[in-house]
Design a protein around this motif. Structure first.
Motif, PDB file in Angstrom:
ATOM      1  N   VAL A  16       0.842  -1.196   0.000  1.00  0.00           N
ATOM      2  CA  VAL A  16       0.000   0.000   0.000  1.00  0.00           C
ATOM      3  C   VAL A  16       0.880   1.250   0.000  1.00  0.00           C
ATOM      4  CG1 VAL A  16      -1.845   1.246   1.166  1.00  0.00           C
ATOM      5  CG2 VAL A  16      -1.774  -1.268   1.284  1.00  0.00           C
ATOM      6  N   PHE A  17       0.648   2.097  -0.987  1.00  0.00           N
ATOM      7  CA  PHE A  17       1.455   3.312  -1.182  1.00  0.00           C
ATOM      8  C   PHE A  17       0.654   4.551  -0.829  1.00  0.00           C
ATOM      9  CE2 PHE A  17       5.112   1.517  -3.405  1.00  0.00           C
ATOM     10  CZ  PHE A  17       4.621   0.274  -3.768  1.00  0.00           C
ATOM     11  N   ASP A  18       1.357   5.563  -0.387  1.00  0.00           N
ATOM     12  CA  ASP A  18       0.698   6.820  -0.026  1.00  0.00           C
ATOM     13  C   ASP A  18      -0.086   7.389  -1.211  1.00  0.00           C
ATOM     14  OD1 ASP A  18       2.291   9.229   2.212  1.00  0.00           O
ATOM     15  OD2 ASP A  18       0.753   7.673   2.502  1.00  0.00           O
ATOM     16  N   ALA A  19       0.571   7.421  -2.381  1.00  0.00           N
ATOM     17  CA  ALA A  19      -0.037   8.123  -3.519  1.00  0.00           C
ATOM     18  C   ALA A  19       0.158   7.318  -4.803  1.00  0.00           C
ATOM     19  CB  ALA A  19       0.612   9.501  -3.674  1.00  0.00           C
ATOM     20  N   PRO A  20      -0.690   7.539  -5.793  1.00  0.00           N
ATOM     21  CA  PRO A  20      -0.573   6.807  -7.059  1.00  0.00           C
ATOM     22  C   PRO A  20       0.794   6.955  -7.724  1.00  0.00           C
ATOM     23  CG  PRO A  20      -2.688   7.930  -6.944  1.00  0.00           C
ATOM     24  CD  PRO A  20      -1.899   8.366  -5.745  1.00  0.00           C
ATOM     25  N   ALA A  21       1.393   8.140  -7.591  1.00  0.00           N
ATOM     26  CA  ALA A  21       2.709   8.347  -8.239  1.00  0.00           C
ATOM     27  C   ALA A  21       3.772   7.479  -7.577  1.00  0.00           C
ATOM     28  CB  ALA A  21       3.104   9.815  -8.165  1.00  0.00           C
ATOM     29  N   ASP A  22       3.672   7.308  -6.262  1.00  0.00           N
ATOM     30  CA  ASP A  22       4.634   6.444  -5.561  1.00  0.00           C
ATOM     31  C   ASP A  22       4.457   4.998  -6.024  1.00  0.00           C
ATOM     32  OD1 ASP A  22       5.154   8.751  -4.109  1.00  0.00           O
ATOM     33  OD2 ASP A  22       3.736   8.195  -2.510  1.00  0.00           O
ATOM     34  N   LEU A  23       3.178   4.586  -6.172  1.00  0.00           N
ATOM     35  CA  LEU A  23       2.895   3.226  -6.636  1.00  0.00           C
ATOM     36  C   LEU A  23       3.451   3.027  -8.037  1.00  0.00           C
ATOM     37  CD1 LEU A  23      -0.581   1.462  -6.387  1.00  0.00           C
ATOM     38  CD2 LEU A  23       0.822   1.305  -8.422  1.00  0.00           C
ATOM     39  N   ARG A  29       9.726   0.089 -11.300  1.00  0.00           N
ATOM     40  CA  ARG A  29      11.042  -0.453 -10.908  1.00  0.00           C
ATOM     41  C   ARG A  29      10.981  -1.966 -10.710  1.00  0.00           C
ATOM     42  NH1 ARG A  29      14.523   3.606  -9.626  1.00  0.00           N
ATOM     43  NH2 ARG A  29      13.587   5.705  -9.509  1.00  0.00           N
ATOM     44  N   ALA A  30       9.877  -2.437 -10.136  1.00  0.00           N
ATOM     45  CA  ALA A  30       9.715  -3.886  -9.931  1.00  0.00           C
ATOM     46  C   ALA A  30       9.582  -4.612 -11.262  1.00  0.00           C
ATOM     47  CB  ALA A  30       8.495  -4.147  -9.050  1.00  0.00           C
ATOM     48  N   ILE A  31       8.950  -3.986 -12.236  1.00  0.00           N
ATOM     49  CA  ILE A  31       8.816  -4.588 -13.566  1.00  0.00           C
ATOM     50  C   ILE A  31      10.193  -4.717 -14.218  1.00  0.00           C
ATOM     51  CG2 ILE A  31       7.944  -4.177 -15.914  1.00  0.00           C
ATOM     52  CD1 ILE A  31       5.421  -2.942 -14.543  1.00  0.00           C
ATOM     53  N   VAL A  32      11.018  -3.712 -14.059  1.00  0.00           N
ATOM     54  CA  VAL A  32      12.385  -3.803 -14.606  1.00  0.00           C
ATOM     55  C   VAL A  32      13.110  -4.992 -13.986  1.00  0.00           C
ATOM     56  CG1 VAL A  32      14.644  -2.680 -14.699  1.00  0.00           C
ATOM     57  CG2 VAL A  32      12.573  -1.349 -15.154  1.00  0.00           C
ATOM     58  N   GLU A  33      12.976  -5.136 -12.679  1.00  0.00           N
ATOM     59  CA  GLU A  33      13.646  -6.271 -12.002  1.00  0.00           C
ATOM     60  C   GLU A  33      13.143  -7.606 -12.536  1.00  0.00           C
ATOM     61  OE1 GLU A  33      13.934  -3.985  -7.713  1.00  0.00           O
ATOM     62  OE2 GLU A  33      13.565  -6.158  -7.706  1.00  0.00           O
ATOM     63  N   VAL A  34      11.831  -7.743 -12.703  1.00  0.00           N
ATOM     64  CA  VAL A  34      11.259  -8.988 -13.211  1.00  0.00           C
ATOM     65  C   VAL A  34      11.701  -9.219 -14.656  1.00  0.00           C
ATOM     66  CG1 VAL A  34       9.093 -10.100 -13.924  1.00  0.00           C
ATOM     67  CG2 VAL A  34       9.271  -9.014 -11.674  1.00  0.00           C
ATOM     68  N   ALA A  35      11.710  -8.158 -15.438  1.00  0.00           N
ATOM     69  CA  ALA A  35      12.105  -8.293 -16.849  1.00  0.00           C
ATOM     70  C   ALA A  35      13.543  -8.779 -16.957  1.00  0.00           C
ATOM     71  CB  ALA A  35      11.933  -6.957 -17.560  1.00  0.00           C
ATOM     72  N   ARG A  36      14.418  -8.160 -16.194  1.00  0.00           N
ATOM     73  CA  ARG A  36      15.844  -8.532 -16.260  1.00  0.00           C
ATOM     74  C   ARG A  36      16.072  -9.954 -15.751  1.00  0.00           C
ATOM     75  NH1 ARG A  36      18.982  -3.786 -17.095  1.00  0.00           N
ATOM     76  NH2 ARG A  36      20.840  -4.721 -16.151  1.00  0.00           N
ATOM     77  N   ALA A  37      15.350 -10.308 -14.685  1.00  0.00           N
ATOM     78  CA  ALA A  37      15.511 -11.670 -14.144  1.00  0.00           C
ATOM     79  C   ALA A  37      14.961 -12.704 -15.132  1.00  0.00           C
ATOM     80  CB  ALA A  37      14.775 -11.779 -12.817  1.00  0.00           C
ATOM     81  N   PHE A 146       3.157 -16.479 -18.801  1.00  0.00           N
ATOM     82  CA  PHE A 146       3.664 -15.103 -18.808  1.00  0.00           C
ATOM     83  C   PHE A 146       4.535 -14.851 -17.575  1.00  0.00           C
ATOM     84  CE2 PHE A 146       1.933 -12.775 -22.353  1.00  0.00           C
ATOM     85  CZ  PHE A 146       0.924 -13.615 -22.811  1.00  0.00           C
ATOM     86  N   ASP A 147       5.657 -14.208 -17.785  1.00  0.00           N
ATOM     87  CA  ASP A 147       6.502 -13.831 -16.639  1.00  0.00           C
ATOM     88  C   ASP A 147       5.770 -12.815 -15.762  1.00  0.00           C
ATOM     89  OD1 ASP A 147       9.016 -15.281 -17.293  1.00  0.00           O
ATOM     90  OD2 ASP A 147       8.915 -14.027 -19.113  1.00  0.00           O
ATOM     91  N   LEU A 148       4.971 -11.969 -16.419  1.00  0.00           N
ATOM     92  CA  LEU A 148       4.217 -10.966 -15.657  1.00  0.00           C
ATOM     93  C   LEU A 148       2.910 -10.635 -16.390  1.00  0.00           C
ATOM     94  CD1 LEU A 148       3.949  -8.906 -13.332  1.00  0.00           C
ATOM     95  CD2 LEU A 148       5.196  -7.275 -14.785  1.00  0.00           C
ATOM     96  N   VAL A 149       1.826 -10.719 -15.655  1.00  0.00           N
ATOM     97  CA  VAL A 149       0.514 -10.283 -16.152  1.00  0.00           C
ATOM     98  C   VAL A 149       0.083  -9.095 -15.305  1.00  0.00           C
ATOM     99  CG1 VAL A 149      -1.910 -10.889 -16.499  1.00  0.00           C
ATOM    100  CG2 VAL A 149      -0.125 -12.639 -16.804  1.00  0.00           C
ATOM    101  N   LEU A 150      -0.159  -7.961 -15.942  1.00  0.00           N
ATOM    102  CA  LEU A 150      -0.683  -6.802 -15.213  1.00  0.00           C
ATOM    103  C   LEU A 150      -2.189  -6.769 -15.408  1.00  0.00           C
ATOM    104  CD1 LEU A 150       1.834  -3.918 -16.046  1.00  0.00           C
ATOM    105  CD2 LEU A 150       1.745  -5.367 -14.003  1.00  0.00           C
ATOM    106  N   LEU A 151      -2.909  -6.466 -14.332  1.00  0.00           N
ATOM    107  CA  LEU A 151      -4.365  -6.381 -14.385  1.00  0.00           C
ATOM    108  C   LEU A 151      -4.846  -5.168 -13.607  1.00  0.00           C
ATOM    109  CD1 LEU A 151      -5.358 -10.116 -13.698  1.00  0.00           C
ATOM    110  CD2 LEU A 151      -5.577  -8.894 -15.870  1.00  0.00           C
ATOM    111  N   GLY A 152      -6.047  -4.735 -13.945  1.00  0.00           N
ATOM    112  CA  GLY A 152      -6.738  -3.738 -13.127  1.00  0.00           C
ATOM    113  C   GLY A 152      -7.998  -4.387 -12.595  1.00  0.00           C
ATOM    114  N   ILE A 153      -8.795  -3.627 -11.891  1.00  0.00           N
ATOM    115  CA  ILE A 153     -10.084  -4.133 -11.398  1.00  0.00           C
ATOM    116  C   ILE A 153     -11.126  -3.031 -11.525  1.00  0.00           C
ATOM    117  CG2 ILE A 153      -9.597  -3.472  -8.988  1.00  0.00           C
ATOM    118  CD1 ILE A 153     -11.136  -5.977  -8.110  1.00  0.00           C
TER     119      ILE A 153
END
Ligand code: 6PG
Length: 249
Positions: A16-23, A29-37, A146-153
């Motif tokens: 849970v992040f304070d603000a959408p920009a922080d999220l 950054r986490a996507i970059v880590e997953v992509a590189r790994a 898929f290494d990563l699936v992004l979803l919304g709700i």
């Protein structure tokens, strides 16, 4: 900016992040880590993008320094978890959103971007063709992982274009099918494909999503399509801002 808070409620994990920009910054950054790994492990990063509006800020973070030069774009392969039945230049197109926010601004080979072809002409044919391309690109005959699936709700608990009370929810064989929002067709990944993801990350911001997040995190809620995203062998993780998480107990 207060640091994010990790929570686990009813078996679901969230940050849970304070603000959408922080999220957006942290998720990028986490996507970059997953992509590189992923590239390190298998030589490629298989990524399914979410549509709607929430992911845009994450895509924009990836399209600018410093992250733009850290992503392995040449080994990244992008698909769309769902697509509206509109041309790619239509304001409602998920392809157009992703192209404007990221894909048109980064050095990803055109051949690595798999958009849904002509979803506005014949949604079922577009879905069948998309599945065929997906299976062919994956190559191994099994269900693509898929290494990563992004979803919304959505506020009604839909995810991708799997809406409450629609036939697409019961699709157990196809990987891609036609969903419907208010009888408007959409091409969508199905649960069998989503639940084969190594990582499935929900990106959720805004107070309007607080009631549905509260339900997802407090009860089984099988009538909420997003609650049925439970990767068979992967992780499901929720990226929330404080507003969307405001009713979590
Ligand atoms: C779409 C998405 C859809 C979206 C939710 C949330 O094509 O619209 O796939 O599932 O993720 O509706 O949308 P927002 O991010 O705009 O709130």
């Amino acid at each position: 900016m207060a640091p994010p808070v990790d929570v686990e409620i009813a078996g679901r994990r969230a940050r849970v992040f304070d603000a959408p920009a922080d999220l957006a910054d942290a998720a990028a950054r986490a996507i970059v880590e997953v992509a590189r790994a992923s590239v390190e492990a298998s030589g490629r990063f298989w990524w399914a993008l979410a549509g709607g509006t929430t992911p845009r800020a994450v895509y924009e973070c990836l399209a600018q320094p410093p992250l733009v030069s850290e992503m392995p774009w040449v080994r990244t392969f992008v698909f769309f978890g769902d697509e509206r039945a509109v041309p790619h230049d239509h304001p409602d197109s998920n392809f157009r959103m992703a192209r404007e926010a990221m894909l048109g601004r980064v050095p990803i080979p055109v051949a690595n971007v798999f958009g849904v072809v002509d979803p506005h002409i014949d949604a079922m044919r577009a879905a069948q063709e998309y599945e065929a391309r997906l299976r062919s690109a994956w190559g191994e005959g099994a269900i693509p992982v898929f290494d990563l699936v992004l979803l919304g709700i959505g506020e009604d608990g839909h995810t991708a274009s799997l809406f409450p009370g629609t036939a697409a929810l019961d699709e157990s064989l196809r990987l891609v099918t036609v969903g419907a929002k208010d009888n408007s067709p959409r091409v969508t990944f199905t649960f069998p494909l989503l639940n084969h993801g190594r990582r499935v990350w929900f990106l959720v911001t805004g107070v309007a999503k607080a009631p549905v997040i509260a339900r997802i995190f407090s009860e089984p809620s099988p009538e909420l399509p997003a609650a049925r995203v439970r990767p068979v062998a992967g992780e499901c993780f929720w990226w929330l801002d404080r507003a969307a998480a405001s009713t979590l107990k």
